[in-house]
Design a protein around this motif. Structure first.
Motif, PDB file in Angstrom:
ATOM      1  N   THR A 117       0.675  -0.700   0.103  1.00 15.53           N
ATOM      2  CA  THR A 117      -0.408   0.115   0.275  1.00 15.53           C
ATOM      3  C   THR A 117       1.174   1.298   0.247  1.00 15.53           C
ATOM      4  N   PRO A 118       0.893   2.252  -0.291  1.00 19.72           N
ATOM      5  CA  PRO A 118       0.765   3.305  -0.867  1.00 19.72           C
ATOM      6  C   PRO A 118       1.215   4.257   0.136  1.00 19.72           C
ATOM      7  N   ASN A 119       3.236   4.962   1.232  1.00 18.52           N
ATOM      8  CA  ASN A 119       2.861   5.303   2.316  1.00 18.52           C
ATOM      9  C   ASN A 119       2.083   5.929   2.094  1.00 18.52           C
ATOM     10  N   PRO A 120       1.061   6.806   2.639  1.00 17.45           N
ATOM     11  CA  PRO A 120       0.439   8.107   2.836  1.00 17.45           C
ATOM     12  C   PRO A 120       1.394   9.386   3.420  1.00 17.45           C
ATOM     13  N   LEU A 121       2.190   8.611   4.139  1.00 23.24           N
ATOM     14  CA  LEU A 121       3.256  10.137   4.547  1.00 23.24           C
ATOM     15  C   LEU A 121       4.435   9.794   3.631  1.00 23.24           C
TER      16      LEU A 121
ATOM     17  N   GLN B  99      -8.991   9.480   2.820  1.00 24.88           N
ATOM     18  CA  GLN B  99      -9.795   9.791   3.666  1.00 24.88           C
ATOM     19  C   GLN B  99      -9.246  10.892   4.313  1.00 24.88           C
ATOM     20  N   VAL B 100      -8.076  11.528   4.735  1.00 24.11           N
ATOM     21  CA  VAL B 100      -8.015  12.652   5.679  1.00 24.11           C
ATOM     22  C   VAL B 100      -6.349  12.957   5.066  1.00 24.11           C
ATOM     23  N   ARG B 101      -6.268  14.187   4.553  1.00 24.53           N
ATOM     24  CA  ARG B 101      -4.704  14.600   4.724  1.00 24.53           C
ATOM     25  C   ARG B 101      -4.255  15.466   5.397  1.00 24.53           C
ATOM     26  N   GLY B 102      -3.178  16.563   5.395  1.00 21.45           N
ATOM     27  CA  GLY B 102      -2.430  17.402   5.836  1.00 21.45           C
ATOM     28  C   GLY B 102      -1.374  17.515   5.644  1.00 21.45           C
ATOM     29  N   ALA B 103      -0.344  18.698   6.148  1.00 20.26           N
ATOM     30  CA  ALA B 103       0.548  18.861   5.446  1.00 20.26           C
ATOM     31  C   ALA B 103       0.750  19.904   6.415  1.00 20.26           C
ATOM     32  N   LEU B 104       2.804  19.942   6.455  1.00 21.44           N
ATOM     33  CA  LEU B 104       3.151  20.766   7.092  1.00 21.44           C
ATOM     34  C   LEU B 104       4.432  20.961   6.434  1.00 21.44           C
TER      35      LEU B 104
ATOM     36  N   PRO C  17     -16.012  15.276   3.708  1.00 18.08           N
ATOM     37  CA  PRO C  17     -16.845  15.251   4.099  1.00 18.08           C
ATOM     38  C   PRO C  17     -17.923  14.681   3.429  1.00 18.08           C
ATOM     39  N   PHE C  18     -17.069  14.465   2.140  1.00 20.07           N
ATOM     40  CA  PHE C  18     -18.027  13.636   1.474  1.00 20.07           C
ATOM     41  C   PHE C  18     -17.583  12.773   0.227  1.00 20.07           C
ATOM     42  N   GLU C  19     -17.814  11.723  -0.183  1.00 16.63           N
ATOM     43  CA  GLU C  19     -16.624  11.324  -2.021  1.00 16.63           C
ATOM     44  C   GLU C  19     -16.534  12.898  -2.850  1.00 16.63           C
ATOM     45  N   LYS C  20     -15.247  12.865  -3.130  1.00 17.42           N
ATOM     46  CA  LYS C  20     -14.722  13.618  -4.009  1.00 17.42           C
ATOM     47  C   LYS C  20     -15.491  15.097  -3.776  1.00 17.42           C
ATOM     48  N   ALA C  21     -15.074  15.789  -2.265  1.00 19.12           N
ATOM     49  CA  ALA C  21     -15.170  16.809  -1.518  1.00 19.12           C
ATOM     50  C   ALA C  21     -13.814  16.578  -0.782  1.00 19.12           C
ATOM     51  N   TRP C  22     -13.063  18.008  -0.191  1.00 21.02           N
ATOM     52  CA  TRP C  22     -12.078  18.255   0.640  1.00 21.02           C
ATOM     53  C   TRP C  22     -12.636  18.812   1.335  1.00 21.02           C
ATOM     54  N   LEU C  23     -12.584  19.057   2.500  1.00 23.73           N
ATOM     55  CA  LEU C  23     -12.110  20.766   3.201  1.00 23.73           C
ATOM     56  C   LEU C  23     -11.341  19.737   4.007  1.00 23.73           C
TER      57      LEU C  23
END
Length: 380
Positions: A44-48, A98-103, A134-140
């Motif tokens: 599985t590709p590393n999410p980080l 499903q979850v993402r972030g950056a620093l 929040p739902f498929e194809k969307a990011w908040l």
């Protein structure tokens, strides 16, 4: 005697036949033994992931005041006659679908110029946000992220030209707020934002700004973008001056070697005086990029910038008697990419105005100005 000879020959033949059969059977049995192959485990590709970027440069100005600072309307590669770093970035991103972030952290002359008004705690943050679907194809997402405005970014390697256009230098590079992105289909993406303001991490008044972005890619060769901004960007102790802004650009890959781009921005800001005409500015640029060989390319850029009373480009709160800002510019870029993640660039650029707009080395006003900038940039 004959009987014994015959019996001996028979026994000898039987022995040879038995040994031969034994050898044949042994070889056959060995050939039939198959070692089972274990299928490689699915990874599985590393999410980080981690990333970095460094842009070292040297520039030289003609007919500019004897200082290492370039004119005040230039913020990226804004030093001359000095070896320095425009931007050095080191960061990490997380995305598991499903979850993402950056620093990301950064430093350099770009940071010194663009983040001068920011608090010391925040000015070295290139990006810092967290988001989820929040739902498929969307990011908040919420936090600090790159601007939704403009054809050019803070990472010079990704831009068609080494230095930024006047319109890019004087519109947001970064933003702080909440961003909602929805992919209607693979060709159309919509974004809505609520922001602290026009390129400011810390809020400077009690109002919030809003923005939108539409990106449409009808074919692999054509990309069309429309971005807007609305808000009051005056500090808390100054009278309200609402700002309206629209950024449009389109890129087109005419051939495998030839690419074209056009950009047009228009904005309006209210005047503090009652009944006064709003201050407006408009700016445009055209780019022609041509791939000479697999490693060499060149880009020609033409642009202009017109601003009533120098609004925004000279001051966010212009006075009634401030002069208009009108400048035309052109540049020619030559790029060499010895590897996919490295680019060596040199660019010559000239500016001209119908009226004097700078002071030269002899402390005389001048209506033209030119510079040369060179850079080596690497990303990983």
């Amino acid at each position: 005697m004959n009987y014994q000879l015959t019996l001996g020959l028979a026994l000898t033949a039987a022995t040879v036949t038995t040994n031969t059969l034994a050898q044949t059977t042994s070889a056959t049995d060995t050939a039939q033994v198959v070692t089972p192959q274990v299928a490689p485990a699915e990874t599985t590709p590393n999410p980080l992931t981690f990333y970095g970027f460094v842009d070292g440069y040297y520039g030289y100005d003609f007919k500019h005041a004897a200082t290492q600072d370039r004119p005040g309307f230039l913020y990226s590669h804004d030093r001359q006659n000095e070896f320095t770093v425009n931007n050095a970035i080191l960061g990490m991103r997380y995305d598991n679908g499903q979850v993402r972030g950056a620093l990301g952290l950064h430093a350099g002359s770009y940071v010194t110029a663009n983040y001068a008004a920011e608090d010391q705690v925040f000015k070295h943050l290139y990006e810092a946000y967290a988001g989820f679907r929040p739902f498929e194809k969307a990011w908040l997402d919420a936090g600090i992220f790159t601007s939704h405005i403009g054809f050019e970014s803070a990472i010079s390697k990704d831009n068609w030209t080494l230095t930024r256009s006047l319109m890019a230098e004087n519109s947001p590079y970064y933003e702080a707020g909440v961003r909602f992105t929805y992919e209607v289909d693979p060709k159309l993406t919509l974004t809505g934002l609520v922001l602290n303001g026009w390129q400011n991490i810390r809020e400077n008044n009690q109002k919030k700004a809003i923005g939108t972005q539409i990106q449409w890619k009808p074919t692999d060769k054509l990309l069309v973008n429309s971005s807007t901004f609305y808000g009051n960007e005056q500090p808390q102790d100054l009278a309200r001056r609402r700002r309206y802004f629209h950024d449009f650009y389109a890129t087109y890959a005419a051939t495998d070697r030839l690419s074209l781009a056009v950009v047009f921005d228009v904005g309006k800001q209210e005047r503090a005086e009652r009944g006064g005409k709003d201050d407006t500015w408009h700016t445009g640029a055209a780019f022609v990029r041509y791939k000479l060989t697999d490693k060499w390319s060149t880009t020609l850029r033409g642009e202009y910038y017109n601003a009533d009373r120098g609004v925004l480009i000279s001051s966010i709160s212009p006075a009634a008697n401030d002069a208009d800002f009108k400048v035309h510019a052109a540049s020619l870029n030559l790029d060499y990419a010895p590897a996919s993640n490295v680019v060596v660039r040199i660019e010559g650029r000239g500016f001209r105005s119908p009226q004097p707009f700078l002071t030269d080395r002899n402390n005389q006003t001048t209506d033209n100005y030119g510079n040369i900038t060179s850079s080596i940039a690497i990303s990983f």
